[in-house]
Design an enzyme around this catalytic site. Structure first.
Site, mmCIF file in Angstrom:
data_model
loop_
_atom_site.group_PDB
_atom_site.id
_atom_site.type_symbol
_atom_site.label_atom_id
_atom_site.label_comp_id
_atom_site.label_asym_id
_atom_site.label_seq_id
_atom_site.Cartn_x
_atom_site.Cartn_y
_atom_site.Cartn_z
ATOM 1 N N GLU A 141 28.315 43.748 3.919
ATOM 2 C CA GLU A 141 29.460 44.578 3.582
ATOM 3 C C GLU A 141 30.563 44.352 4.623
ATOM 4 O O GLU A 141 30.346 43.767 5.685
ATOM 5 C CB GLU A 141 29.085 46.062 3.542
ATOM 6 C CG GLU A 141 30.181 46.943 2.943
ATOM 7 C CD GLU A 141 29.751 48.380 2.684
ATOM 8 O OE1 GLU A 141 30.535 49.123 2.059
ATOM 9 O OE2 GLU A 141 28.642 48.760 3.097
ATOM 10 N N ASP A 188 33.514 50.139 -0.376
ATOM 11 C CA ASP A 188 33.702 51.176 -1.391
ATOM 12 C C ASP A 188 35.142 51.670 -1.336
ATOM 13 O O ASP A 188 35.959 51.166 -0.577
ATOM 14 C CB ASP A 188 32.720 52.330 -1.162
ATOM 15 C CG ASP A 188 32.985 53.044 0.158
ATOM 16 O OD1 ASP A 188 33.567 54.137 0.132
ATOM 17 O OD2 ASP A 188 32.621 52.505 1.215
#
Length: 578
Positions: free
Chosen positions: A556, A184
């Protein structure tokens, strides 16, 4: 549990609860796909229970090593039967092939100097690709070039504008530069803390090797080593997060995670969210450490950081109960474990500040706050304090040094015992299989390297090698968990720039999170179609992984995962290629 049976004899103590995978006798070997330094430990895992031995041949066909079939072990974390060969006797640089039953199996194995050099540079260059507030130009970023995003020249202090419960338009600060934390676009002090510490440890422990590294980044401070130039980009951001009173904001982020868009297209308002004691102490520790590292190349900058560190520590002493609580309208990463008490952060900050200043008050605080046995992760930085005191023993009183060394060596001995008896030769505890399990393996390797630096005992270095071997292919998925490296590697990381840049290849050098049974992203109830399929049906943690962008739980990437990978690979490079 690592019960075993001879391939020629009867079973010994195999528990009925274990479900074994059916693997053919001709299964391919699992090994470090990048290779090994000549003097490194070298192990190869074969799934199955083949009675054939192993031959290692060079490319001319000459047999250089011949081994009998080893015992068969069962690995609880995958449910597999496996056999592990130790081929450390192969030391001559070259490319080798493995044969069982006269048949060539698997892929070539490399023995060479500097075998991890490209990996070290790529894992460090990835931090450049994570830079906020600047464009990544083609001469440095290649096909992953992108426009600038998140200039962060007008970040609103949370709670001062009407949108977050305030009465006015909002107090704005400039909070430019820094690294995006993970997949992110948030920037987080707590996670930056352990990340910067780890990268600076590379420079502190292996300065000659670190000085030799070059990986093509824009040079703003050409007299700096490139590693310290990259780290400064994030230190500069961290300094913007300190308020005038010394307290440090937790993070800069939007109120909600963005979609899979490039940085330039994530234009929602960003906030500096809530000063608190843990962020402030992590900041104090890192700034104190950095002040020591940078003092020889930029004294003015080092002095600035040390002043900021002492001011932060003073704020934390006045506000010891000011823990971070995620506001109801903020949905980005919290970085706040539920059992926070601040003791580990005070311990780390005091250790770093005493080394930097030699002021008695910091050592007295450290003496009153005993080390625990806890290993390192962003939620518990106790081990970082132990590392500092154990390896910089000249600065500290003997009782502290003895306590710190005991913590480091106990952890290292426990890891070595597990690795030496594990079917996969992996120094991993049951609690290593959690979100970011690959970073746990890398951090375990860091502990073992520190034990080696303390003792000179090569068995600890062998344990560190085992950790890196797992990350680079000696695992049940037969892949390296680092993008762009090895014969097989992740292609679809959960990483917004990679998801939105229209480039097939992910940026090389990213360590993905790795397998575990958290299942946070699995579509268990069928109501949210964007979630992942059930990739963890076997309920074996080492198998619960999927190379899919949907899997934020296992695929991730994050700065605090890449940093220990870089440290581990750099340590093995530096030590074996002196």
């Amino acid at each position: 549990m690592n019960t075993f049976k001879s391939v020629f004899g009867m079973c010994v103590a195999v528990p009925a609860a274990i479900s074994l995978l059916a693997v053919s006798a001709g299964a391919a070997p699992l090994m470090n796909q990048l290779g090994f330094a000549p003097d490194a430990e070298k192990t190869v895992v074969f799934p199955g229970n083949d009675a054939n031995g192993l031959e290692v041949r060079d490319l001319s066909g000459k047999t250089v090593l011949k081994l009998k079939a080893p015992d068969v072990y069962e690995w609880d974390y995958s449910g597999e039967e496996v056999q592990t060969f130790d081929i450390s006797a192969v030391k001559k640089p070259g490319t080798y092939r493995l044969f069982r039953g006269g048949e060539y199996v698997g892929t070539p194995m490399v023995v060479a100097k500097n075998v991890y050099d490209d990996l070290v540079k790529a894992s460090l260059k990835w931090f450049y690709y994570q830079r906020s507030s600047m464009a990544l130009e083609p001469q440095y970023a290649g096909k992953w070039a992108r426009a600038a995003g998140h200039k962060d020249d007008k970040v609103i202090v949370y709670g001062t504008d009407k949108a977050t419960g305030g009465k006015g338009k909002g107090t704005a600060i400039k909070s430019q530069r820094g690294w995006y934390d993970a997949g992110d676009y948030g920037k987080y002090i707590v996670n930056s803390g352990i990340t910067v510490f780890t990268l600076l440890e590379i420079y502190e422990h292996f300065p000659k090797y670190a000085d030799s590294l070059h990986w093509n980044i824009p040079r703003e401070f050409p007299k700096y080593p490139e590693l310290l130039e990259e780290v400064r980009y994030n230190l500069d951001w961290m300094l913007t997060m300190q308020d005038k009173d010394g307290g440090v904001y937790h993070k800069v982020s939007t109120l909600k995670f963005s979609g899979s868009v490039l940085p330039e297209n994530d234009v929602a308002q960003r906030y500096a969210i809530i000063k608190n004691v843990t962020a402030t102490l992590d900041f104090a520790a890192v700034m104190a450490q950095a002040s020591v590292v940078y003092a020889g190349i930029d004294k003015a900058y080092a002095d600035k950081m040390l002043k900021a560190a002492e001011k932060a520590y003073a704020w934390a002493k006045k506000n010891p109960e000011a823990f971070y609580k995620q506001p109801y309208d903020v949905q980005t990463g919290s970085y706040a474990p539920g059992d926070e008490n601040g003791k580990d952060e005070f311990r780390w900050a005091a250790a770093e500040l005493f080394r930097a200043t030699k002021k008695k008050e910091y050592q007295e605080d450290l003496k009153a706050n005993a080390f625990t046995a806890n290993g390192a992760w962003w939620g518990d930085v106790n081990m970082l304090a132990a590392f500092r005191v154990a390896l910089d023993s000249a600065d500290f009183e003997k009782e502290l040094v003895d306590a710190a060394k005991k913590v480091v060596m106990n952890e290292a001995n426990n890891l070595r015992a597990v690795g030496d008896t594990s079917a996969y030769r992996l120094p991993a505890f049951p609690w290593s299989w959690n979100w970011g399990s690959n970073s746990a393996m890398a951090n375990n390797g860091m502990v073992l390297v520190h034990a080696y630096l303390l003792t000179g005992d090569k068995s600890y270095l062998d344990g560190a090698q085992q950790c890196l071997d797992y990350l680079l292919g000696k695992n049940p998925h037969d892949i390296t968990y680092v993008t762009g490296f090895g014969y097989r590697s992740p292609r679809n990381p959960h990483h917004r720039p990679s998801e939105s840049d229209m480039v097939d290849d992910p940026v090389p050098g990213m360590l993905v999170g790795g397998p575990h049974l958290g299942k946070q992203d699995i579509n268990l109830d069928g109501k949210e179609s964007w979630k992942c399929p059930n990739y963890a049906a076997s309920d074996k943690p080492a198998l619960a992984y999927i190379d899919n962008r949907c899997s934020y739980a296992t695929n991730e990437v994050a700065i605090n995962w890449n940093a220990p990978l870089a440290y581990l690979a750099a340590a093995l490079e530096a030590i074996y290629n002196k």
